[in-house]
Design a protein around this motif. Structure first.
Motif, PDB file in Angstrom:
ATOM      1  N   ASN A   1     -76.488 -78.189   8.239  1.00 31.51           N
ATOM      2  CA  ASN A   1     -75.686 -79.413   8.264  1.00 31.51           C
ATOM      3  C   ASN A   1     -76.505 -80.641   7.870  1.00 31.51           C
ATOM      4  N   TYR A   2     -77.823 -80.500   7.802  1.00 28.76           N
ATOM      5  CA  TYR A   2     -78.696 -81.642   7.546  1.00 28.76           C
ATOM      6  C   TYR A   2     -79.411 -81.449   6.210  1.00 28.76           C
ATOM      7  N   THR A   3     -79.184 -82.366   5.291  1.00 31.00           N
ATOM      8  CA  THR A   3     -79.811 -82.268   3.970  1.00 31.00           C
ATOM      9  C   THR A   3     -81.327 -82.213   4.088  1.00 31.00           C
ATOM     10  N   ALA A   4     -81.899 -83.047   4.994  1.00 27.64           N
ATOM     11  CA  ALA A   4     -83.355 -83.130   5.094  1.00 27.64           C
ATOM     12  C   ALA A   4     -83.945 -81.796   5.563  1.00 27.64           C
ATOM     13  N   PHE A   5     -83.261 -81.116   6.469  1.00 27.98           N
ATOM     14  CA  PHE A   5     -83.781 -79.841   6.969  1.00 27.98           C
ATOM     15  C   PHE A   5     -83.706 -78.765   5.880  1.00 27.98           C
ATOM     16  N   CYS A   6     -82.633 -78.808   5.059  1.00 25.37           N
ATOM     17  CA  CYS A   6     -82.533 -77.855   3.936  1.00 25.37           C
ATOM     18  C   CYS A   6     -83.657 -78.121   2.932  1.00 25.37           C
ATOM     19  N   TYR A   7     -83.919 -79.408   2.685  1.00 26.30           N
ATOM     20  CA  TYR A   7     -84.994 -79.781   1.767  1.00 26.30           C
ATOM     21  C   TYR A   7     -86.344 -79.328   2.312  1.00 26.30           C
ATOM     22  N   LEU A   8     -86.520 -79.408   3.658  1.00 30.19           N
ATOM     23  CA  LEU A   8     -87.764 -78.936   4.276  1.00 30.19           C
ATOM     24  C   LEU A   8     -87.966 -77.454   3.997  1.00 30.19           C
ATOM     25  N   ILE A   9     -86.892 -76.671   4.140  1.00 32.27           N
ATOM     26  CA  ILE A   9     -87.003 -75.225   3.901  1.00 32.27           C
ATOM     27  C   ILE A   9     -87.351 -74.965   2.432  1.00 32.27           C
ATOM     28  N   ALA A  10     -86.689 -75.694   1.501  1.00 23.61           N
ATOM     29  CA  ALA A  10     -86.964 -75.507   0.076  1.00 23.61           C
ATOM     30  C   ALA A  10     -88.417 -75.846  -0.247  1.00 23.61           C
ATOM     31  N   SER A  11     -88.879 -76.971   0.310  1.00 24.54           N
ATOM     32  CA  SER A  11     -90.231 -77.422   0.005  1.00 24.54           C
ATOM     33  C   SER A  11     -91.287 -76.482   0.607  1.00 24.54           C
ATOM     34  N   MET A  12     -91.033 -76.022   1.843  1.00 20.76           N
ATOM     35  CA  MET A  12     -91.968 -75.088   2.470  1.00 20.76           C
ATOM     36  C   MET A  12     -91.949 -73.733   1.750  1.00 20.76           C
ATOM     37  N   GLY A  13     -90.775 -73.380   1.195  1.00 22.07           N
ATOM     38  CA  GLY A  13     -90.683 -72.150   0.400  1.00 22.07           C
ATOM     39  C   GLY A  13     -91.577 -72.233  -0.828  1.00 22.07           C
ATOM     40  N   LEU A  14     -91.530 -73.397  -1.496  1.00 22.02           N
ATOM     41  CA  LEU A  14     -92.411 -73.612  -2.656  1.00 22.02           C
ATOM     42  C   LEU A  14     -93.873 -73.499  -2.242  1.00 22.02           C
ATOM     43  N   GLN A  15     -94.205 -74.108  -1.058  1.00 17.33           N
ATOM     44  CA  GLN A  15     -95.598 -74.070  -0.608  1.00 17.33           C
ATOM     45  C   GLN A  15     -96.041 -72.643  -0.285  1.00 17.33           C
ATOM     46  N   VAL A  16     -95.150 -71.837   0.298  1.00 20.53           N
ATOM     47  CA  VAL A  16     -95.488 -70.436   0.588  1.00 20.53           C
ATOM     48  C   VAL A  16     -95.819 -69.704  -0.709  1.00 20.53           C
ATOM     49  N   ILE A  17     -94.952 -69.878  -1.738  1.00 22.60           N
ATOM     50  CA  ILE A  17     -95.160 -69.166  -3.007  1.00 22.60           C
ATOM     51  C   ILE A  17     -96.482 -69.589  -3.640  1.00 22.60           C
ATOM     52  N   TRP A  18     -96.690 -70.921  -3.711  1.00 20.44           N
ATOM     53  CA  TRP A  18     -97.895 -71.461  -4.354  1.00 20.44           C
ATOM     54  C   TRP A  18     -99.162 -71.016  -3.602  1.00 20.44           C
ATOM     55  N   SER A  19     -99.182 -71.196  -2.266  1.00 18.67           N
ATOM     56  CA  SER A  19    -100.400 -70.929  -1.499  1.00 18.67           C
ATOM     57  C   SER A  19    -100.704 -69.431  -1.430  1.00 18.67           C
ATOM     58  N   CYS A  20     -99.643 -68.609  -1.299  1.00 25.54           N
ATOM     59  CA  CYS A  20     -99.891 -67.171  -1.244  1.00 25.54           C
ATOM     60  C   CYS A  20    -100.403 -66.676  -2.595  1.00 25.54           C
ATOM     61  N   GLY A  21     -99.855 -67.221  -3.671  1.00 21.39           N
ATOM     62  CA  GLY A  21    -100.342 -66.848  -5.003  1.00 21.39           C
ATOM     63  C   GLY A  21    -101.815 -67.174  -5.157  1.00 21.39           C
ATOM     64  N   LEU A  22    -102.202 -68.377  -4.726  1.00 17.08           N
ATOM     65  CA  LEU A  22    -103.609 -68.769  -4.852  1.00 17.08           C
ATOM     66  C   LEU A  22    -104.488 -67.994  -3.872  1.00 17.08           C
ATOM     67  N   ALA A  23    -103.942 -67.619  -2.694  1.00 14.73           N
ATOM     68  CA  ALA A  23    -104.714 -66.812  -1.748  1.00 14.73           C
ATOM     69  C   ALA A  23    -105.010 -65.445  -2.352  1.00 14.73           C
ATOM     70  N   LEU A  24    -104.011 -64.867  -3.036  1.00 12.73           N
ATOM     71  CA  LEU A  24    -104.223 -63.571  -3.696  1.00 12.73           C
ATOM     72  C   LEU A  24    -105.291 -63.701  -4.781  1.00 12.73           C
ATOM     73  N   MET A  25    -105.216 -64.823  -5.531  1.00  8.47           N
ATOM     74  CA  MET A  25    -106.208 -65.040  -6.593  1.00  8.47           C
ATOM     75  C   MET A  25    -107.614 -65.201  -6.004  1.00  8.47           C
ATOM     76  N   ASP A  26    -107.710 -65.909  -4.867  1.00 12.67           N
ATOM     77  CA  ASP A  26    -108.995 -66.060  -4.179  1.00 12.67           C
ATOM     78  C   ASP A  26    -109.530 -64.709  -3.724  1.00 12.67           C
ATOM     79  N   ALA A  27    -108.639 -63.892  -3.149  1.00 13.47           N
ATOM     80  CA  ALA A  27    -109.058 -62.577  -2.654  1.00 13.47           C
ATOM     81  C   ALA A  27    -109.554 -61.713  -3.813  1.00 13.47           C
ATOM     82  N   TYR A  28    -108.825 -61.758  -4.935  1.00 15.78           N
ATOM     83  CA  TYR A  28    -109.217 -61.001  -6.122  1.00 15.78           C
ATOM     84  C   TYR A  28    -110.586 -61.460  -6.616  1.00 15.78           C
TER      85      TYR A  28
END
Lengths: 152, 152
Positions: free
Chosen positions: B39-66
């Motif tokens: 019901n809250y635009t800001a909370f939906c935006y938080l989920i979208a933004s944190m989703g982007l951060q998960v994808i970006w950070s996990c990708g770079l974590a995998l690259m670091d591990a490699y």
């Protein structure tokens, strides 16, 4: 690489600083003339953050004007580092303040629909829009400072 | 100057990326398990933004591990510039999302006082706190990338 537009002591730099100052002052004026902003923590924080931006940007605009009049160059690494840190801190605070106010404005306008197009509500929207414009202009300044420091 | 802690391809860099990923995932989990976040635009935006951060950070974590496993160094200017731009964009979006959600949370808890210490409200607060921790960790990464690019 050190005399591109927007660096300290150039006309474009002065115009950029004055734009930051005007957007922040406009945002404060628009928010402070509403009758109930002090009931909302986020709106008070917006005024505080825009106040900091007015002080910082006007100070640097005066310095730019002085350097243009006296034809001095303000590109020493120590000064640019100081501008960079100040710009980034101000830009971060401005972004946080305008986002939190935008969150509440969107909540009242869009999600709850309790805020019509009355004078009060339009002023809140105007204050948030001006704060975002102020943030964009100070973010441009920060990137220019970063580039100047990296190129130096 | 290029092998300080937190750079890509080091253990501290990997830990920093995993922390970003965990904070963002925790924030999404905490927000998405509430019954009324949509019901809250800001909370939906938080989920979208944190989703982007998960994808970006996990990708770079995998690259670091490699890079740790293969003992490769990831310090080419093109790669570091890419990391820097990605980190700054993600950090800006995270800050905006966590600030707007924090604005609404503070409005409900502090200003209006309509939200008690029920389970739902605690989850909102938890999501915002984790989002801010995620922003702090990605801001540290951005500063390290900036330093690495400037020192290179």
């Amino acid at each position: 690489m050190k005399n591109f537009p927007g660096t300290p002591g150039t006309w474009t730099g002065l115009i950029l600083r004055m734009a930051q100052c005007l957007f922040a002052a406009g945002s404060i004026a628009s928010m402070a003339t509403t009758t109930s902003f002090f009931n909302y923590t986020a709106f008070c924080y917006l005024i505080a953050s825009m106040g900091l931006q007015v002080i910082w940007s006007c100070g640097l605009a005066l310095m730019d004007a002085y350097s243009l009049l006296r034809k001095k160059v303000l590109h020493s690494p120590a000064l640019v580092s100081l501008f960079l840190v100040g710009d980034w801190v101000t830009a971060t605070l401005s972004l946080a303040a305008s986002s939190s106010s935008a969150g509440i404005t969107v909540l009242y306008f869009g999600d709850l629909g309790v805020c019509g197009l009355g004078e009060e509500c339009t002023r809140y929207q105007m204050a948030v829009a001006l704060a975002f414009l102020g943030w964009i202009s100070i973010a441009i300044s920060s990137l220019i400072m970063f580039w100047l420091l990296a190129a130096g």
